[in-house]
Design an enzyme around this catalytic site. Structure first.
Site, PDB file in Angstrom:
ATOM      1  N   LYS A  54       0.871  -1.224  -0.016  1.00  0.00           N
ATOM      2  CA  LYS A  54      -0.138  -0.192   0.162  1.00  0.00           C
ATOM      3  C   LYS A  54       0.745   1.556   0.143  1.00  0.00           C
ATOM      4  O   LYS A  54       0.595   2.302  -0.728  1.00  0.00           O
ATOM      5  CB  LYS A  54      -0.905  -0.121   1.306  1.00  0.00           C
ATOM      6  CG  LYS A  54      -2.260  -0.981   0.975  1.00  0.00           C
ATOM      7  CD  LYS A  54      -2.888  -1.386   2.351  1.00  0.00           C
ATOM      8  CE  LYS A  54      -3.721  -2.492   2.029  1.00  0.00           C
ATOM      9  NZ  LYS A  54      -4.569  -3.024   3.306  1.00  0.00           N
ATOM     10  N   GLN A  98      -4.660  -1.688   9.716  1.00  0.00           N
ATOM     11  CA  GLN A  98      -4.471  -2.847   9.107  1.00  0.00           C
ATOM     12  C   GLN A  98      -5.002  -4.163  10.138  1.00  0.00           C
ATOM     13  O   GLN A  98      -4.771  -4.180  11.177  1.00  0.00           O
ATOM     14  CB  GLN A  98      -2.965  -3.252   8.750  1.00  0.00           C
ATOM     15  CG  GLN A  98      -2.906  -4.371   8.026  1.00  0.00           C
ATOM     16  CD  GLN A  98      -3.359  -4.397   6.517  1.00  0.00           C
ATOM     17  OE1 GLN A  98      -3.430  -3.519   5.940  1.00  0.00           O
ATOM     18  NE2 GLN A  98      -4.002  -5.487   6.171  1.00  0.00           N
ATOM     19  N   ASP A 124     -11.297   2.660   4.240  1.00  0.00           N
ATOM     20  CA  ASP A 124     -12.052   1.297   4.172  1.00  0.00           C
ATOM     21  C   ASP A 124     -13.519   1.303   4.318  1.00  0.00           C
ATOM     22  O   ASP A 124     -14.144   0.338   4.028  1.00  0.00           O
ATOM     23  CB  ASP A 124     -11.462   0.465   5.148  1.00  0.00           C
ATOM     24  CG  ASP A 124     -10.094  -0.098   4.856  1.00  0.00           C
ATOM     25  OD1 ASP A 124      -9.707  -0.202   3.811  1.00  0.00           O
ATOM     26  OD2 ASP A 124      -9.234  -0.352   6.006  1.00  0.00           O
TER      27      ASP A 124
END
Ligand code: NAP
Length: 311
Positions: A54, A98, A124
């Site tokens: 990422k 994460q 997200d």
């Protein structure tokens, strides 16, 4: 018949190529690049690889990405404090924590952390406010995996409206948002899970079958209507030689990868499905690359929205 393979790498590259000039325009106008704060707790090797991927992908399109790495021994209070700091930060438009968090942080740690991320920075799409907006079809930040699947289908000219779609898996991060996005594009959607009776028969009804289960090669040809589009979201690491030999023919790419690396990444869909499906996302190289490309797009969108440019 052999299914047409839907090339996630090519579509992800297209999206990145669209994001990069928009990032440059933002940077010129605002005087700083869009910023993403990534929080990684503990030393899970798979999570570490995802986070590195990422950070690298963000840098390639000109997005500032700061990875905050914390030891597994950190307390939940310290982690929440870091999220608060990123919420207050002027240079971070997106925040990503994460998953999975170390189990020692407690059963409800992920929920508490995700709930604390400011909805405007929630790249997200996990925050209940963004989930609610998704239900009402007015979301602007939707998780990268389900929204990436939609990009892949649309850019591959797979019709969605009027089709029957079956999503196997009802997780908050993949199955449910996936089903809602298909519904909003006018598919007739069925969501299946571990208690679904006669799953293969339900799945065989699908024009678009999405597997988000987390079980290697679970979806066999018995689940697939001939000509259907099959989207394989599963990412499973297989290190058992006999399982690999059952799945992959001698001389195949799967066997070759296993011989070189001692493990192979397989999806939730059995390779034999390629003989029945009309179109299929490969693993790797299907949905996976889209997840990161959509994260970049979401970070840009969050930055633009925070700057008051987009609805
Ligand atoms: P999850 O939270 O474990 O959810 C799995 C879902 O599958 C659950 O709803 C479960 O049903 C259902 N399920 C499990 N066994 C089943 C069975 N025998 N029959 C029918 N349904 C069954 O997993 P997730 O986070 O959604 O992830 C799913 C997969 O996608 C994993 O392989 C994950 O690694 C992968 N993934 C890939 C990406 C990507 O970038 N490509 C991103 C995220 C996740 P119940 O609800 O009844 O338990």
């Amino acid at each position: 018949m052999s299914a047409r393979l839907l090339d996630g790498i090519a579509v992800a590259n297209q999206i990145r190529a669209e994001v990069a000039p928009a990032v440059a325009a933002f940077t010129t106008r605002v005087g700083r690049p869009p910023g993403l704060g990534i929080v990684l707790v503990g030393d899970d090797p798979a999570s570490d690889i995802y986070v590195r991927g990422k950070v690298k992908a963000a840098a390639e399109v000109g997005i500032r990405a700061d990875a905050e790495r914390l030891p597994a021994t950190i307390s939940l209070a310290q982690l929440l404090e870091l999220v608060e700091r990123l919420n207050r930060s002027d240079v971070h438009d997106g925040i990503l924590v994460q998953s999975p968090l170390p189990p020692a942080l407690g059963d409800d740690a992920e929920r508490r952390v995700f709930d604390l991320v400011h909805p405007d920075k929630d790249v997200d799409g996990f925050h209940p406010i963004n989930v609610g907006r998704l239900v009402q079809n007015r979301a602007t930040l939707v998780g990268g995996t389900p929204s990436g699947v939609i990009e892949l289908l649309e850019r591959s000219n797979i019709p969605i409206a009027g089709t029957r779609a079956v999503v196997i898996g009802r997780s908050d991060i993949v199955g449910k948002p996936m089903a809602l996005l298909l519904l909003h594009r006018h598919a007739t959607v069925t969501i299946c899970h571990s208690r679904t009776a006669d799953l293969p028969a339900v799945a065989r009804d699908a024009d678009i079958l999405v597997a988000a289960i987390g079980r290697p090669a679970f979806v066999t040809r018995a689940f697939v209507k001939p000509g259907a589009t099959v989207v394989d979201i599963g990412i499973n690491r297989l290190a058992d030689q006999s399982a690999v030999e059952r799945l992959f023919a001698p001389g195949s790419k799967g066997r070759d990868t296993f011989a070189r690396r001692g493990s192979v990444t397989v999806g939730d869909v059995h390779p034999e499905v390629a003989e029945v499906a009309g179109a299929l996302t490969p693993v790797p190289g299907g949905v996976g690359p889209l997840t990161i490309a959509m994260l970049l797009k979401n970070t840009l969108r969050a930055a633009e929205q925070r700057a008051g440019w987009a609805g």
